[in-house]
Design a protein around this motif. Structure first.
Motif, PDB file in Angstrom:
ATOM      1  N   GLU A  68      -7.169   2.488   3.132  1.00  3.46           N
ATOM      2  CA  GLU A  68      -6.633   1.673   2.053  1.00  3.46           C
ATOM      3  C   GLU A  68      -7.546   1.703   0.825  1.00  3.46           C
ATOM      4  O   GLU A  68      -7.076   1.884  -0.302  1.00  3.46           O
ATOM      5  CB  GLU A  68      -6.432   0.242   2.549  1.00  3.46           C
ATOM      6  CG  GLU A  68      -5.602  -0.618   1.638  1.00  3.46           C
ATOM      7  CD  GLU A  68      -5.258  -1.957   2.264  1.00  3.46           C
ATOM      8  OE1 GLU A  68      -5.417  -2.982   1.573  1.00  3.46           O
ATOM      9  OE2 GLU A  68      -4.844  -1.979   3.443  1.00  3.46           O
ATOM     10  N   GLY A  69      -8.848   1.551   1.047  1.00  4.47           N
ATOM     11  CA  GLY A  69      -9.798   1.556  -0.072  1.00  4.47           C
ATOM     12  C   GLY A  69      -9.849   2.889  -0.794  1.00  4.47           C
ATOM     13  O   GLY A  69      -9.688   2.943  -2.032  1.00  4.47           O
ATOM     14  N   PRO A  70     -10.073   4.009  -0.084  1.00  3.91           N
ATOM     15  CA  PRO A  70     -10.088   5.306  -0.772  1.00  3.91           C
ATOM     16  C   PRO A  70      -8.759   5.640  -1.447  1.00  3.91           C
ATOM     17  O   PRO A  70      -8.743   6.230  -2.530  1.00  3.91           O
ATOM     18  CB  PRO A  70     -10.401   6.290   0.361  1.00  3.91           C
ATOM     19  CG  PRO A  70     -11.160   5.488   1.359  1.00  3.91           C
ATOM     20  CD  PRO A  70     -10.539   4.122   1.308  1.00  3.91           C
ATOM     21  N   ALA A  71      -7.630   5.280  -0.793  1.00  4.68           N
ATOM     22  CA  ALA A  71      -6.326   5.542  -1.415  1.00  4.68           C
ATOM     23  C   ALA A  71      -6.165   4.724  -2.691  1.00  4.68           C
ATOM     24  O   ALA A  71      -5.534   5.184  -3.655  1.00  4.68           O
ATOM     25  CB  ALA A  71      -5.201   5.229  -0.436  1.00  4.68           C
ATOM     26  N   GLU A  72      -6.724   3.532  -2.709  1.00 10.24           N
ATOM     27  CA  GLU A  72      -6.692   2.738  -3.941  1.00 10.24           C
ATOM     28  C   GLU A  72      -7.544   3.401  -5.023  1.00 10.24           C
ATOM     29  O   GLU A  72      -7.168   3.405  -6.203  1.00 10.24           O
ATOM     30  CB  GLU A  72      -7.200   1.322  -3.663  1.00 10.24           C
ATOM     31  CG  GLU A  72      -7.143   0.426  -4.879  1.00 10.24           C
ATOM     32  CD  GLU A  72      -7.560  -1.010  -4.600  1.00 10.24           C
ATOM     33  OE1 GLU A  72      -7.979  -1.705  -5.548  1.00 10.24           O
ATOM     34  OE2 GLU A  72      -7.472  -1.440  -3.429  1.00 10.24           O
ATOM     35  N   GLN A  73      -8.690   3.973  -4.617  1.00 18.33           N
ATOM     36  CA  GLN A  73      -9.525   4.694  -5.584  1.00 18.33           C
ATOM     37  C   GLN A  73      -8.755   5.842  -6.227  1.00 18.33           C
ATOM     38  O   GLN A  73      -8.769   6.012  -7.448  1.00 18.33           O
ATOM     39  CB  GLN A  73     -10.768   5.253  -4.890  1.00 18.33           C
ATOM     40  CG  GLN A  73     -11.878   4.264  -4.644  1.00 18.33           C
ATOM     41  CD  GLN A  73     -13.095   4.974  -4.064  1.00 18.33           C
ATOM     42  OE1 GLN A  73     -13.112   5.347  -2.887  1.00 18.33           O
ATOM     43  NE2 GLN A  73     -14.092   5.176  -4.875  1.00 18.33           N
ATOM     44  N   THR A  74      -8.117   6.656  -5.405  1.00 20.20           N
ATOM     45  CA  THR A  74      -7.365   7.783  -5.965  1.00 20.20           C
ATOM     46  C   THR A  74      -6.211   7.279  -6.824  1.00 20.20           C
ATOM     47  O   THR A  74      -5.898   7.884  -7.861  1.00 20.20           O
ATOM     48  CB  THR A  74      -6.841   8.717  -4.866  1.00 20.20           C
ATOM     49  OG1 THR A  74      -5.901   8.033  -4.031  1.00 20.20           O
ATOM     50  CG2 THR A  74      -7.975   9.266  -4.015  1.00 20.20           C
ATOM     51  N   LEU A 115      -2.138   2.330  -2.870  1.00 26.41           N
ATOM     52  CA  LEU A 115      -1.442   2.492  -4.148  1.00 26.41           C
ATOM     53  C   LEU A 115      -0.922   1.149  -4.651  1.00 26.41           C
ATOM     54  O   LEU A 115      -1.081   0.794  -5.828  1.00 26.41           O
ATOM     55  CB  LEU A 115      -0.292   3.490  -3.994  1.00 26.41           C
ATOM     56  CG  LEU A 115       0.677   3.586  -5.178  1.00 26.41           C
ATOM     57  CD1 LEU A 115      -0.038   4.031  -6.448  1.00 26.41           C
ATOM     58  CD2 LEU A 115       1.839   4.513  -4.838  1.00 26.41           C
ATOM     59  N   LYS A 116      -0.305   0.386  -3.766  1.00 26.07           N
ATOM     60  CA  LYS A 116       0.251  -0.909  -4.165  1.00 26.07           C
ATOM     61  C   LYS A 116      -0.834  -1.861  -4.645  1.00 26.07           C
ATOM     62  O   LYS A 116      -0.633  -2.632  -5.604  1.00 26.07           O
ATOM     63  CB  LYS A 116       1.028  -1.521  -3.010  1.00 26.07           C
ATOM     64  CG  LYS A 116       2.326  -0.784  -2.689  1.00 26.07           C
ATOM     65  CD  LYS A 116       3.055  -1.418  -1.514  1.00 26.07           C
ATOM     66  CE  LYS A 116       4.385  -0.721  -1.245  1.00 26.07           C
ATOM     67  NZ  LYS A 116       5.092  -1.306  -0.078  1.00 26.07           N
ATOM     68  N   ASN A 117      -2.011  -1.803  -4.004  1.00 23.56           N
ATOM     69  CA  ASN A 117      -3.130  -2.638  -4.444  1.00 23.56           C
ATOM     70  C   ASN A 117      -3.530  -2.299  -5.877  1.00 23.56           C
ATOM     71  O   ASN A 117      -3.767  -3.189  -6.707  1.00 23.56           O
ATOM     72  CB  ASN A 117      -4.330  -2.452  -3.521  1.00 23.56           C
ATOM     73  CG  ASN A 117      -4.104  -3.004  -2.126  1.00 23.56           C
ATOM     74  OD1 ASN A 117      -3.166  -3.748  -1.885  1.00 23.56           O
ATOM     75  ND2 ASN A 117      -4.961  -2.623  -1.198  1.00 23.56           N
TER      76      ASN A 117
END
Length: 370
Positions: free
Chosen positions: A164-170, A203-205
């Protein structure tokens, strides 16, 4: 880029045709196991079969996972051919049938590394392994209520990644490249897969801080290049110029997206992906993809097999280990254009040599449940 993606799609088509005729530990080869009962763990197994159960090897990510398993087997002084491959092609039913078949064939003298394909399939796999007295370590997918310590020593460990964290970074990199406005589409993995759920949530975050960006659509592409190509083509037909950015749940999805965009003459669409496959890292270096996330699949594949094997032969007793050694996160590295070539040279062109008895060295802490 276009030639590579077309070749990749063609290899997937060939692999699917071959799978229709495959019979390795198929449904008909397994004798039905008895009713599941308490763990039948032996003091130690002698020369257990080492097996890896996974989706397929045409996917670069899973090729790296299995290469890690082979490297571990070679570290034991065996040929890499000593690793038994259970290829499920994304079928949870075949995954479970294969496991039951090899348990029957080996009479439970087995050290198994497995991604169960989807989270609900993990429990019947683990229960079958424990009932036979074999040992299993899982990767990526399981339900939150399934834990290794509930099965004594037989369920050795589970490794996942905090996606979740890395996907939010990208996602934030993508949304910034879009100028903080426009429309984004998300192409995900298998809907019930833990990483697919977490990467969409990332992504939603990020979108919460970008009120001028609309999530136009989020659909599963099943980690598959061909399906991603079809889904992206449909998105382009439906939304057209409204799409100003693409969030991909993994690299192989991004390959299908890039080909769909190229077919429409679109060369500069901001895209991010995940996994850090060699081809994707090169695309990052070439600025065709903004960022990807490396999860070190070579280490993940090798250490998952190593944990199952060393527990099986009595090298360590899982039930005596702390919980953070039985459920833990793997490592992640964000790869962007400025460091892509250096990263590729250090991690992909020359794969590091790992100590396969350093079970938790590169790991990233205990799994946290919400």
């Amino acid at each position: 880029m276009s030639t590579f993606i077309k070749d990749f799609i063609e290899r997937e088509k060939i692999n699917r045709r071959n799978f229709l005729f495959a019979s390795a530990y198929g449904l008909g080869g397994a004798a039905a196991l008895g009713a599941l009962g308490p763990s039948m763990a032996r003091a130690a197994l002698t020369d257990p079969t080492i097996a890896w159960s996974y989706r397929n090897r045409t996917n670069p990510y899973w090729n790296e996972i299995v290469s890690g398993g082979e490297a571990f087997v070679e570290s034991l002084g065996m040929s890499r051919d000593a690793l038994t491959h259970l290829i499920n092609e994304g079928s949870s039913e075949k995954s479970l049938a294969d496991v039951k078949a090899i348990l029957a064939k080996t009479d439970g003298n087995l050290a198994l590394a497995i991604d169960t394909n989807d989270a609900p399939n993990a429990r019947p796999v683990v229960e079958a392994v424990a009932a036979s007295g074999a040992y299993v370590s899982t990767l990526w997918n399981k339900t939150d209520d399934l834990h290794p310590w509930d099965f004594g020593d037989n369920y050795v460990s589970h490794m996942s990644w905090s996606d979740e964290g890395p996907a939010e970074q990208t996602a934030r990199i993508l949304l910034e490249a879009m100028g903080g406005k426009g429309g984004v589409v998300h192409l995900g993995g298998i809907a019930s897969n833990n990483p697919a759920i977490e990467r969409l949530q990332g992504l939603k975050n990020a979108l919460k801080d970008y009120p001028d960006v609309e999530l136009l659509a989020a659909e599963p592409a099943d980690w598959d290049t061909q399906k991603a190509n079809q889904v992206m083509s449909a998105f382009l037909t439906r939304y057209g110029d409204e799409i100003t950015g693409v969030h991909c749940a993994n690299d192989t999805i991004a390959y299908g997206v890039l080909e769909a965009l190229r077919a429409e003459g679109i060369e500069d669409m901001p895209i991010v992906s995940y996994d850090g496959n060699p081809q994707a890292v090169q695309l990052v270096a070439d600025k065709k993809i903004l960022a990807t996330v490396f999860t070190n699949p070579h280490w993940g594949g090798g250490i998952t097999a190593s944990l199952a094997y060393h527990a099986a032969i009595g090298h360590f007793k899982p039930s005596e280990e702390p919980k953070e050694h039985r459920e833990f996160y793997g490592p992640t590295i964000l790869v962007q254009p400025d460091d892509a070539l250096e990263f590729k040279a250090n991690y992909l062109d020359s794969v590091p040599t790992y100590d396969w008895t350093d079970f938790w060295g590169p790991s990233n802490g205990p799994i946290v449940y919400k």
